[in-house]
Design a protein around this motif. Structure first.
Motif, short mmCIF file in Angstrom:
data_model
loop_
_atom_site.label_atom_id
_atom_site.label_comp_id
_atom_site.label_asym_id
_atom_site.label_seq_id
_atom_site.Cartn_x
_atom_site.Cartn_y
_atom_site.Cartn_z
N ASP A 270 0.63 -1.00 0.18
CA ASP A 270 0.09 0.05 -0.11
C ASP A 270 1.09 0.88 0.16
O ASP A 270 0.54 2.41 0.41
N GLY A 271 1.98 1.31 -0.39
CA GLY A 271 3.09 1.89 -0.44
C GLY A 271 2.50 3.56 -1.17
O GLY A 271 1.88 3.04 -2.62
N THR A 272 2.89 4.55 -1.15
CA THR A 272 2.41 5.84 -2.11
C THR A 272 3.93 6.07 -2.78
O THR A 272 5.10 5.83 -2.16
N GLY A 273 3.28 7.00 -3.86
CA GLY A 273 5.07 7.47 -4.57
C GLY A 273 5.22 8.53 -3.60
O GLY A 273 7.14 8.77 -3.44
N GLU A 274 5.45 8.75 -3.32
CA GLU A 274 6.07 10.24 -2.38
C GLU A 274 6.58 9.13 -1.07
O GLU A 274 7.51 9.91 -0.62
N GLU A 275 6.37 7.87 -0.21
CA GLU A 275 6.80 7.30 0.93
C GLU A 275 8.61 6.30 -0.71
O GLU A 275 9.49 6.98 0.27
#
Ligand code: EPU
Length: 337
Positions: A305-310
């Motif tokens: 569930d990671g985001t691009g920002e992370e």
């Protein structure tokens, strides 16, 4: 040609990041591509071309029209005594092309087995692995100009290939859509076995006389042992490029860190970014939903569930630590969107 709205791009990029396309269309012919570009112009939609989604990091939703290129086909254009020219639709999967060429006994692509992505994206960053780059087998590419809708052909020189670079990432960025690629393959193989562990793996597999098939199998085996399968864990292969530093800087580093791997290149010494990241303490580290792969530190991963920002924040922390410890600036290989 169908236009869909508000489509999640999670299954369409190998990082598996859940950002949306405002509008989305799959095109499978040149005419459909022209239609999609014309429609975008009429509606003043920005256009984003998506291939295999294996070299991008989505940090936001995409406004406008995302066009998924699925122009297919592998055509034998010309056969000479020792060589042949094949023209391949941009939407073919690179690995499928490699496997097809091997069944035909066409040599030249075997070291480039299991590279994710599509044929159309392959010249954009001059894909390479195990001592071979696409520029070594490249004849030309055919591309549609996004504004004029005219077709242009680019030879190797016009593409300005460099290490994971081409004119399409630089001065011609976002101006053309690559629709097909013409490659020059060989009927007589010229094996490249010197790089990495290819020879050892062939020997371990009991292969005395290599063939296109056994080399491809060896490359697949090496890649699978180090690189995470995007179907199981989100990633985009190498996240950074291997940096080139001046020979004097390399000598200073080598005396402090004798195990640092470096390879002479035209502009200096190319250093293994994976080694730098590992020795800055990042290999196998996890921060929330994202992390650094445990078997190859050059690969950043999304645990689900990671985001691009992370991922972006993680990459910046790695860059800062590598710069502080070794005085080297790592540059991303992946395109941030
Ligand atoms: N290394 C480490 N620690 C690590 C990873 C690597 O010390 O965690 C060291 C290894 O010891 C080795 C050196 O780095 O001596 C090189 O490692 P490897 O052979 O795995 O290759 P790489 O330089 O990390 C490049 C390409 C890959 C390509 C391989 C094989 C780039 C940015 N990456 O990786 O391409 O598959 O060589 O040719 O040039 C990609 O572009 O997405 C990609 C996977």
């Amino acid at each position: 040609m169908k236009i869909q709205e508000n489509i999640s791009l999670k299954p369409l990029t190998t990082f598996g990041i859940d950002q949306k396309a405002e509008f989305f269309s799959v095109v499978s012919s040149l005419d459909e591509l022209k239609e999609a570009l014309t429609l975008s112009k009429q509606n003043q939609w920005a256009v984003f071309i998506l291939g295999g989604g294996s070299n991008i990091l989505l940090t936001r939703d995409i406004k406008g029209l995302v066009i998924k290129l699925e122009i297919k086909g592998i055509t034998l254009v010309k056969e000479e005594k020792d060589q042949l020219l094949i023209n391949v639709g941009a939407g073919e999967l690179w690995h499928d092309l490699v496997q097809f060429s091997i069944t035909q006994e066409w040599a030249g692509l075997e070291n480039l087995s299991l590279i994710p992505g599509t044929v159309g994206a392959s010249p954009m960053q001059n894909i390479g692995a195990y001592g071979v780059e696409i520029k070594d087998v490249f004849d030309s590419l055919q591309a549609l100009h996004r504004e004029t809708l005219e077709m242009h052909s680019f030879d190797s020189e016009a593409c300005k290939f460099g290490y994971r670079e081409s004119v399409f990432k630089q001065t011609l960025k976002d101006q053309y859509v690559i629709t097909s690629v013409t490659l020059r393959l060989s009927k007589t193989p010229n094996y490249h076995l010197e790089y990495g562990a290819i020879r050892e793996v062939l020997a371990a597999n009991g292969i005395k006389q290599p063939s296109l098939r056994t080399i491809s199998d060896a490359v697949i085996q090496i890649r699978q042992s180090k690189l995470p399968d995007p179907k199981e864990i989100g990633n985009a292969g190498s996240f950074f490029k291997n940096p080139t530093i001046p020979a004097t800087q390399f000598e200073t580093l080598k005396s402090a860190y004798p195990s640092i791997p470096g390879y002479p290149s035209t502009a200096g010494i190319k250093v293994a970014a994976g080694w730098l990241i590992e020795h800055a303490g990042w290999k196998g580290k996890r921060i929330g939903n994202v992390g650094v792969h445990a078997k190859q530190a050059l690969v950043l991963v999304n645990y689900g569930d990671g985001t691009g920002e992370e991922i972006k924040a993680l990459s910046q922390q790695i860059q800062a630590d590598v710069a502080k410890k070794f005085g080297i600036d790592l540059q991303p290989e992946v395109n941030f969107i």
